[in-house]
Motif scaffolding. Structure first.
Motif, PDB file in Angstrom:
ATOM      1  N   GLU A  78      43.779  35.822  44.379  1.00 20.86           N
ATOM      2  CA  GLU A  78      43.729  37.008  43.546  1.00 20.86           C
ATOM      3  C   GLU A  78      43.046  38.117  44.337  1.00 20.86           C
ATOM      4  OE1 GLU A  78      44.415  37.614  40.044  1.00 20.86           O
ATOM      5  OE2 GLU A  78      45.751  35.954  40.484  1.00 20.86           O
ATOM      6  N   PRO A  79      43.455  39.369  44.160  1.00 16.17           N
ATOM      7  CA  PRO A  79      42.757  40.428  44.874  1.00 16.17           C
ATOM      8  C   PRO A  79      41.359  40.624  44.296  1.00 16.17           C
ATOM      9  CG  PRO A  79      44.353  41.366  43.376  1.00 16.17           C
ATOM     10  CD  PRO A  79      44.526  39.876  43.314  1.00 16.17           C
ATOM     11  N   ASP A  80      40.372  40.835  45.174  1.00 16.47           N
ATOM     12  CA  ASP A  80      39.030  41.138  44.701  1.00 16.47           C
ATOM     13  C   ASP A  80      38.989  42.614  44.336  1.00 16.47           C
ATOM     14  OD1 ASP A  80      38.356  38.588  45.459  1.00 16.47           O
ATOM     15  OD2 ASP A  80      37.932  39.231  47.515  1.00 16.47           O
ATOM     16  N   LEU A  81      37.939  42.989  43.645  1.00 19.65           N
ATOM     17  CA  LEU A  81      37.752  44.399  43.335  1.00 19.65           C
ATOM     18  C   LEU A  81      36.694  44.962  44.267  1.00 19.65           C
ATOM     19  CD1 LEU A  81      37.986  43.985  39.513  1.00 19.65           C
ATOM     20  CD2 LEU A  81      39.528  45.328  40.924  1.00 19.65           C
ATOM     21  N   PRO A  82      36.671  46.298  44.421  1.00 25.92           N
ATOM     22  CA  PRO A  82      35.717  46.890  45.351  1.00 25.92           C
ATOM     23  C   PRO A  82      34.278  46.518  45.020  1.00 25.92           C
ATOM     24  CG  PRO A  82      37.227  48.539  44.503  1.00 25.92           C
ATOM     25  CD  PRO A  82      37.491  47.292  43.737  1.00 25.92           C
ATOM     26  N   GLU A  83      33.402  46.738  46.003  1.00 28.93           N
ATOM     27  CA  GLU A  83      31.989  46.414  45.821  1.00 28.93           C
ATOM     28  C   GLU A  83      31.440  47.126  44.590  1.00 28.93           C
ATOM     29  OE1 GLU A  83      29.990  47.514  49.357  1.00 28.93           O
ATOM     30  OE2 GLU A  83      30.450  45.634  50.368  1.00 28.93           O
ATOM     31  N   ALA A  84      30.806  46.385  43.720  1.00 31.76           N
ATOM     32  CA  ALA A  84      30.200  46.960  42.523  1.00 31.76           C
ATOM     33  C   ALA A  84      29.282  45.893  41.942  1.00 31.76           C
ATOM     34  CB  ALA A  84      31.280  47.339  41.517  1.00 31.76           C
ATOM     35  N   SER A  85      28.507  46.273  40.937  1.00 34.97           N
ATOM     36  CA  SER A  85      27.638  45.274  40.323  1.00 34.97           C
ATOM     37  C   SER A  85      28.498  44.245  39.606  1.00 34.97           C
ATOM     38  CB  SER A  85      26.698  45.948  39.331  1.00 34.97           C
ATOM     39  OG  SER A  85      27.460  46.399  38.236  1.00 34.97           O
ATOM     40  N   VAL A  86      27.897  43.099  39.294  1.00 38.58           N
ATOM     41  CA  VAL A  86      28.649  42.033  38.623  1.00 38.58           C
ATOM     42  C   VAL A  86      29.201  42.530  37.282  1.00 38.58           C
ATOM     43  CG1 VAL A  86      28.468  39.721  37.616  1.00 38.58           C
ATOM     44  CG2 VAL A  86      27.270  40.263  39.741  1.00 38.58           C
ATOM     45  N   GLU A  87      28.367  43.275  36.556  1.00 39.32           N
ATOM     46  CA  GLU A  87      28.804  43.789  35.247  1.00 39.32           C
ATOM     47  C   GLU A  87      29.975  44.765  35.405  1.00 39.32           C
ATOM     48  OE1 GLU A  87      25.597  43.994  36.264  1.00 39.32           O
ATOM     49  OE2 GLU A  87      24.792  42.320  35.101  1.00 39.32           O
ATOM     50  N   GLU A  88      29.817  45.657  36.386  1.00 40.04           N
ATOM     51  CA  GLU A  88      30.886  46.648  36.608  1.00 40.04           C
ATOM     52  C   GLU A  88      32.181  45.958  37.005  1.00 40.04           C
ATOM     53  OE1 GLU A  88      28.570  50.665  38.174  1.00 40.04           O
ATOM     54  OE2 GLU A  88      29.055  49.080  39.589  1.00 40.04           O
ATOM     55  N   GLN A  89      32.050  44.940  37.860  1.00 43.02           N
ATOM     56  CA  GLN A  89      33.248  44.218  38.298  1.00 43.02           C
ATOM     57  C   GLN A  89      33.921  43.527  37.121  1.00 43.02           C
ATOM     58  OE1 GLN A  89      33.615  41.766  41.602  1.00 43.02           O
ATOM     59  NE2 GLN A  89      32.670  43.160  43.050  1.00 43.02           N
ATOM     60  N   ALA A  90      33.085  42.913  36.270  1.00 37.71           N
ATOM     61  CA  ALA A  90      33.637  42.203  35.109  1.00 37.71           C
ATOM     62  C   ALA A  90      34.379  43.171  34.197  1.00 37.71           C
ATOM     63  CB  ALA A  90      32.513  41.508  34.347  1.00 37.71           C
ATOM     64  N   GLU A  91      33.784  44.333  33.959  1.00 37.86           N
ATOM     65  CA  GLU A  91      34.420  45.336  33.087  1.00 37.86           C
ATOM     66  C   GLU A  91      35.720  45.839  33.699  1.00 37.86           C
ATOM     67  OE1 GLU A  91      31.785  48.569  32.181  1.00 37.86           O
ATOM     68  OE2 GLU A  91      30.319  47.243  31.235  1.00 37.86           O
ATOM     69  N   THR A  92      35.659  46.130  35.001  1.00 35.73           N
ATOM     70  CA  THR A  92      36.857  46.643  35.669  1.00 35.73           C
ATOM     71  C   THR A  92      37.958  45.596  35.676  1.00 35.73           C
ATOM     72  OG1 THR A  92      35.346  47.833  37.118  1.00 35.73           O
ATOM     73  CG2 THR A  92      37.657  47.840  37.736  1.00 35.73           C
ATOM     74  N   LYS A  93      37.556  44.341  35.942  1.00 35.78           N
ATOM     75  CA  LYS A  93      38.560  43.270  35.981  1.00 35.78           C
ATOM     76  C   LYS A  93      39.246  43.122  34.628  1.00 35.78           C
ATOM     77  CE  LYS A  93      37.662  40.169  39.755  1.00 35.78           C
ATOM     78  NZ  LYS A  93      37.153  38.922  40.258  1.00 35.78           N
ATOM     79  N   GLU A  94      38.433  43.194  33.556  1.00 36.85           N
ATOM     80  CA  GLU A  94      38.994  43.050  32.218  1.00 36.85           C
ATOM     81  C   GLU A  94      39.945  44.209  31.926  1.00 36.85           C
ATOM     82  OE1 GLU A  94      36.046  42.557  29.218  1.00 36.85           O
ATOM     83  OE2 GLU A  94      37.543  42.680  27.628  1.00 36.85           O
ATOM     84  N   ALA A  95      39.462  45.407  32.272  1.00 37.13           N
ATOM     85  CA  ALA A  95      40.261  46.598  31.981  1.00 37.13           C
ATOM     86  C   ALA A  95      41.596  46.583  32.713  1.00 37.13           C
ATOM     87  CB  ALA A  95      39.478  47.850  32.362  1.00 37.13           C
ATOM     88  N   PHE A  96      41.592  46.053  33.907  1.00 38.47           N
ATOM     89  CA  PHE A  96      42.805  46.126  34.710  1.00 38.47           C
ATOM     90  C   PHE A  96      43.520  44.784  34.869  1.00 38.47           C
ATOM     91  CE2 PHE A  96      40.491  49.906  36.200  1.00 38.47           C
ATOM     92  CZ  PHE A  96      41.446  50.855  35.936  1.00 38.47           C
ATOM     93  N   SER A  97      43.106  43.788  34.092  1.00 36.80           N
ATOM     94  CA  SER A  97      43.695  42.463  34.289  1.00 36.80           C
ATOM     95  C   SER A  97      45.210  42.458  34.031  1.00 36.80           C
ATOM     96  CB  SER A  97      43.002  41.417  33.424  1.00 36.80           C
ATOM     97  OG  SER A  97      43.145  41.765  32.076  1.00 36.80           O
ATOM     98  N   ASP A  98      45.624  43.120  32.931  1.00 37.59           N
ATOM     99  CA  ASP A  98      47.057  43.182  32.633  1.00 37.59           C
ATOM    100  C   ASP A  98      47.795  43.964  33.709  1.00 37.59           C
ATOM    101  OD1 ASP A  98      46.682  41.772  30.372  1.00 37.59           O
ATOM    102  OD2 ASP A  98      46.838  43.481  28.997  1.00 37.59           O
ATOM    103  N   PHE A  99      47.134  45.032  34.138  1.00 41.57           N
ATOM    104  CA  PHE A  99      47.737  45.876  35.172  1.00 41.57           C
ATOM    105  C   PHE A  99      47.925  45.075  36.463  1.00 41.57           C
ATOM    106  CE2 PHE A  99      47.371  48.855  38.719  1.00 41.57           C
ATOM    107  CZ  PHE A  99      48.314  49.808  38.380  1.00 41.57           C
ATOM    108  N   LEU A 100      46.868  44.344  36.828  1.00 43.45           N
ATOM    109  CA  LEU A 100      46.936  43.531  38.046  1.00 43.45           C
ATOM    110  C   LEU A 100      48.003  42.453  37.932  1.00 43.45           C
ATOM    111  CD1 LEU A 100      43.229  42.957  39.131  1.00 43.45           C
ATOM    112  CD2 LEU A 100      45.058  43.912  40.523  1.00 43.45           C
TER     113      LEU A 100
END
Lengths: 200, 104
Positions: free
Chosen positions: A115-137
């Motif tokens: 799976e592609p990783d997301l850019p460097e960010a805090s764990v919380e930010e990554q989790a939020e971004t991953k959730e927000a873009f999971s369908d998109f990804l």
């Protein structure tokens, strides 16, 4: 992050240098500042294209590196037919496809592709971004390699249909139709998330 | 020869990812159908798709520096190999193999 750069000036500078270089052997001996400019100017864009194709950030960085080396060594053979940017993206695309084929040869089951990783960010930010873009990804992953390349070259890099057709060496209608379908599917994936978000 | 273009229903199915292989192949080269699709769904830039792609494909902040350093090292190594290879009149790739086999 770099500020706005004068792309034309850099391109002219590189192209002038190309004209003054007699052979590929001399490529490695050219001005290191020019090499740095080339990397600064194109590496992020090359990475985005590579990441969309190989779907692995580490491999995409390798592809970016490889593309820069190839472009630098081959600059003396660039004849100015088409844009320098388009030429570098063609190298990047071919390099990424080769890397993907090599990886597929090693990974027997395609579902094991990382799976592609997301850019460097805090764990919380990554989790939020991953959730927000999971369908998109997920939708992005269902597109074929060619469609992913087309959508990135158009949506992110702003190439014209004709330029994309030349970079990827495919007919113009293929560019148009795949782009329309890819956009539609990606937009729908974002809409679905947006609706879910509003509902919660 | 009369060309059979896909119906609007078939085009719609293709857009939704359920197109027949025949339609897929036809759309690779048919300008007319590309135009029909453009009229059907529009051809505007999609800011949300752009933003989402920019987010998920964003490189790390130090990637450019890392790539610049790695590329410089690779080219330096190549220059050394060229000088070394020049002594024995062998190319870079041949020299690389020789050097690797010697374990140096």
């Amino acid at each position: 992050m770099e500020g706005p750069r004068d792309v034309d000036a850099m391109k002219d500078s590189v192209e002038n240098q190309v004209a003054s270089q007699p052979s590929t052997d001399d490529a490695v001996k050219r001005d290191p500042d020019q090499l740095h400019d080339l990397v600064v100017e194109y590496s992020e864009a090359v990475f985005r294209l590579a990441a969309s194709i190989v779907r692995d950030r580490a491999l995409a960085e390798d592809v970016t590196q490889e593309t820069m080396v190839k472009a630098w060594l081959a600059l003396p053979s660039f004849r100015g037919e088409g844009s320098l940017r388009g030429w570098i993206f063609r190298i990047a695309h071919n390099t990424a496809i080769s890397a993907l084929r090599s990886q597929r040869a090693l990974v027997v089951d395609p579902t094991e592709m990382p799976e592609p990783d997301l850019p460097e960010a805090s764990v919380e930010e990554q989790a939020e971004t991953k959730e927000a873009f999971s369908d998109f990804l997920a939708e992005l992953h269902t597109l074929d390699d060619l469609s992913r390349s087309i959508v990135v070259l158009r949506e992110i890099e702003g190439f014209s249909y004709q330029e994309i057709s030349e970079i990827l060496e495919i007919p113009l209608p293929t560019v148009k139709t795949r782009l329309l379908r890819s956009r539609r599917r990606l937009s729908n994936a974002l809409k679905e998330w947006s609706h879910e978000d509003n509902a919660s | 020869m009369k060309i059979m273009h896909p119906s609007s229903k078939e085009l719609q199915a293709w857009l939704d990812g359920n197109g027949a292989p025949r339609v897929d192949k036809h759309l690779e080269t048919c300008d007319r159908c590309a135009e029909t699709l453009e009229n059907q769904v529009g051809d505007n830039q999609t800011p949300t798709v752009h933003d989402a792609l920019a987010t998920v494909l964003k490189p790390t902040n130090d990637m450019t520096d890392q790539v610049a350093e790695a590329v410089r090292k690779r080219l330096d190594n190549r220059e050394v190999l060229e000088i070394f290879g020049g002594l024995f009149a062998s190319g870079v790739e041949t020299t690389k193999i020789l050097v690797t086999e010697e374990g140096t």
